[in-house]
Scaffold this motif. Structure first.
Motif, mmCIF file in Angstrom:
data_model
loop_
_atom_site.group_PDB
_atom_site.id
_atom_site.type_symbol
_atom_site.label_atom_id
_atom_site.label_comp_id
_atom_site.label_asym_id
_atom_site.label_seq_id
_atom_site.Cartn_x
_atom_site.Cartn_y
_atom_site.Cartn_z
ATOM 1 N N PHE A 19 0.837 -1.190 0.000
ATOM 2 C CA PHE A 19 0.000 0.000 0.000
ATOM 3 C C PHE A 19 0.874 1.242 0.000
ATOM 4 O O PHE A 19 1.911 1.278 0.657
ATOM 5 C CB PHE A 19 -0.927 -0.013 1.222
ATOM 6 C CG PHE A 19 -1.812 -1.223 1.230
ATOM 7 C CD1 PHE A 19 -3.027 -1.216 0.568
ATOM 8 C CD2 PHE A 19 -1.412 -2.392 1.870
ATOM 9 C CE1 PHE A 19 -3.828 -2.357 0.554
ATOM 10 C CE2 PHE A 19 -2.198 -3.525 1.859
ATOM 11 C CZ PHE A 19 -3.419 -3.505 1.192
ATOM 12 N N LEU A 20 0.431 2.259 -0.724
ATOM 13 C CA LEU A 20 1.200 3.484 -0.877
ATOM 14 C C LEU A 20 0.862 4.462 0.248
ATOM 15 O O LEU A 20 -0.309 4.796 0.458
ATOM 16 C CB LEU A 20 0.896 4.124 -2.234
ATOM 17 C CG LEU A 20 1.666 5.388 -2.592
ATOM 18 C CD1 LEU A 20 3.173 5.152 -2.579
ATOM 19 C CD2 LEU A 20 1.209 5.907 -3.946
ATOM 20 N N PHE A 21 1.898 4.900 0.960
ATOM 21 C CA PHE A 21 1.751 5.871 2.043
ATOM 22 C C PHE A 21 2.661 7.056 1.792
ATOM 23 O O PHE A 21 3.672 6.933 1.102
ATOM 24 C CB PHE A 21 2.111 5.239 3.400
ATOM 25 C CG PHE A 21 1.165 4.137 3.783
ATOM 26 C CD1 PHE A 21 -0.052 4.435 4.396
ATOM 27 C CD2 PHE A 21 1.478 2.817 3.509
ATOM 28 C CE1 PHE A 21 -0.931 3.418 4.725
ATOM 29 C CE2 PHE A 21 0.601 1.803 3.835
ATOM 30 C CZ PHE A 21 -0.612 2.092 4.448
ATOM 31 N N VAL A 22 2.281 8.182 2.387
ATOM 32 C CA VAL A 22 3.135 9.365 2.353
ATOM 33 C C VAL A 22 3.774 9.531 3.721
ATOM 34 O O VAL A 22 3.206 9.136 4.742
ATOM 35 C CB VAL A 22 2.357 10.639 1.946
ATOM 36 C CG1 VAL A 22 1.796 10.513 0.545
ATOM 37 C CG2 VAL A 22 1.262 10.973 2.941
ATOM 38 N N GLU A 23 4.975 10.099 3.699
ATOM 39 C CA GLU A 23 5.662 10.483 4.926
ATOM 40 C C GLU A 23 5.623 12.001 4.976
ATOM 41 O O GLU A 23 5.997 12.668 4.005
ATOM 42 C CB GLU A 23 7.095 9.981 4.918
ATOM 43 C CG GLU A 23 7.178 8.459 4.915
ATOM 44 C CD GLU A 23 8.600 7.954 4.836
ATOM 45 O OE1 GLU A 23 8.996 7.171 5.714
ATOM 46 O OE2 GLU A 23 9.298 8.363 3.879
ATOM 47 N N GLU A 24 5.150 12.532 6.100
ATOM 48 C CA GLU A 24 5.015 13.975 6.234
ATOM 49 C C GLU A 24 5.329 14.395 7.662
ATOM 50 O O GLU A 24 5.206 13.606 8.587
ATOM 51 C CB GLU A 24 3.602 14.424 5.840
ATOM 52 C CG GLU A 24 2.496 13.759 6.638
ATOM 53 C CD GLU A 24 1.101 14.039 6.107
ATOM 54 O OE1 GLU A 24 0.909 15.029 5.381
ATOM 55 O OE2 GLU A 24 0.188 13.271 6.436
ATOM 56 N N MET A 25 5.744 15.651 7.808
ATOM 57 C CA MET A 25 6.038 16.185 9.134
ATOM 58 C C MET A 25 4.752 16.689 9.770
ATOM 59 O O MET A 25 3.983 17.418 9.143
ATOM 60 C CB MET A 25 7.053 17.326 9.047
ATOM 61 C CG MET A 25 8.441 16.888 8.637
ATOM 62 S SD MET A 25 9.198 15.674 9.751
ATOM 63 C CE MET A 25 9.464 16.661 11.214
ATOM 64 N N LYS A 26 4.510 16.263 10.990
ATOM 65 C CA LYS A 26 3.341 16.723 11.751
ATOM 66 C C LYS A 26 3.748 16.793 13.212
ATOM 67 O O LYS A 26 4.208 15.808 13.783
ATOM 68 C CB LYS A 26 2.163 15.753 11.557
ATOM 69 C CG LYS A 26 0.896 16.165 12.261
ATOM 70 C CD LYS A 26 0.312 17.403 11.640
ATOM 71 C CE LYS A 26 -1.011 17.750 12.310
ATOM 72 N NZ LYS A 26 -1.554 18.991 11.869
ATOM 73 N N GLY A 27 3.615 17.970 13.804
ATOM 74 C CA GLY A 27 3.967 18.132 15.205
ATOM 75 C C GLY A 27 5.427 17.834 15.495
ATOM 76 O O GLY A 27 5.759 17.307 16.559
ATOM 77 N N GLY A 28 6.298 18.133 14.522
ATOM 78 C CA GLY A 28 7.724 17.942 14.714
ATOM 79 C C GLY A 28 8.208 16.512 14.556
ATOM 80 O O GLY A 28 9.351 16.197 14.886
ATOM 81 N N ARG A 29 7.347 15.626 14.036
ATOM 82 C CA ARG A 29 7.786 14.244 13.820
ATOM 83 C C ARG A 29 7.318 13.753 12.445
ATOM 84 O O ARG A 29 6.329 14.244 11.906
ATOM 85 C CB ARG A 29 7.308 13.319 14.936
ATOM 86 C CG ARG A 29 5.824 13.176 15.055
ATOM 87 C CD ARG A 29 5.423 12.385 16.313
ATOM 88 N NE ARG A 29 4.009 12.087 16.283
ATOM 89 C CZ ARG A 29 3.483 10.937 15.908
ATOM 90 N NH1 ARG A 29 4.255 9.938 15.566
ATOM 91 N NH2 ARG A 29 2.181 10.761 15.896
ATOM 92 N N LEU A 30 8.057 12.801 11.900
ATOM 93 C CA LEU A 30 7.740 12.226 10.593
ATOM 94 C C LEU A 30 6.675 11.155 10.775
ATOM 95 O O LEU A 30 6.889 10.178 11.500
ATOM 96 C CB LEU A 30 9.004 11.637 9.968
ATOM 97 C CG LEU A 30 8.936 11.291 8.492
ATOM 98 C CD1 LEU A 30 8.670 12.524 7.637
ATOM 99 C CD2 LEU A 30 10.238 10.626 8.049
ATOM 100 N N VAL A 31 5.517 11.342 10.138
ATOM 101 C CA VAL A 31 4.396 10.415 10.298
ATOM 102 C C VAL A 31 4.002 9.814 8.950
ATOM 103 O O VAL A 31 4.362 10.324 7.891
ATOM 104 C CB VAL A 31 3.175 11.118 10.941
ATOM 105 C CG1 VAL A 31 3.500 11.608 12.345
ATOM 106 C CG2 VAL A 31 2.666 12.270 10.076
#
Length: 146
Positions: A19-31
């Protein structure tokens, strides 16, 4: 005080059990998250899902169904989101496209690989949408009226 939920879309994209997911910064952490984002003015839910997926992953996809409609209030800020989650299959990668600035990258994961990174999920909706996709049923795209 005016209460206004945020309308969002998300897309579960499967290719041979990954499954394709994105990695993004949220609240100072990579989610990790499904490709997802807000509905824009004069846009249908289907258009929003296709646009957000392309902007965040550089993948053109074919929507194949509706996974579910979710109401979620974020504990971090109290904002309520209505998420319409679609299923899709990958069609074409556009490697020359620049991803949204909020996106650090993309990754393909199995369900078990995602579960092992539960501490990195943007919200519990990420796993819930994937599990709902896997357990079914998927609903026809005709459910969405334009």
């Amino acid at each position: 005080m005016t209460w206004q939920p945020h309308i969002t879309v998300a897309t579960v994209i499967e290719d041979n059990g990954r499954f394709l997911f994105v990695e993004e910064m949220k609240g100072g952490r990579l989610v990790l998250n499904q490709p997802a984002g807000h509905l824009e003015p004069d846009e249908t839910l289907l258009q929003a899902a296709l646009r957000e997926t392309l902007e965040e992953t550089a993948w053109e996809v074919e929507l194949t169904g509706v996974v579910g409609i979710y109401l979620y209030t974020a504990p971090s800020n109290g904002v309520t989101y209505q998420r319409v989650c679609f299923s899709a299959r990958p069609v074409h990668l556009n490697p020359e496209l620049e991803l949204d600035p909020d996106i650090s990258g993309t990754t393909w994961l199995t369900r078990d690989e995602l579960a092992s990174q539960g501490h990195r999920l943007r919200s519990e909706l990420v796993m819930q949408c994937l599990d709902d996709y896997l357990s079914g049923p998927l609903h026809s795209l005709e459910l969405i009226r334009t």
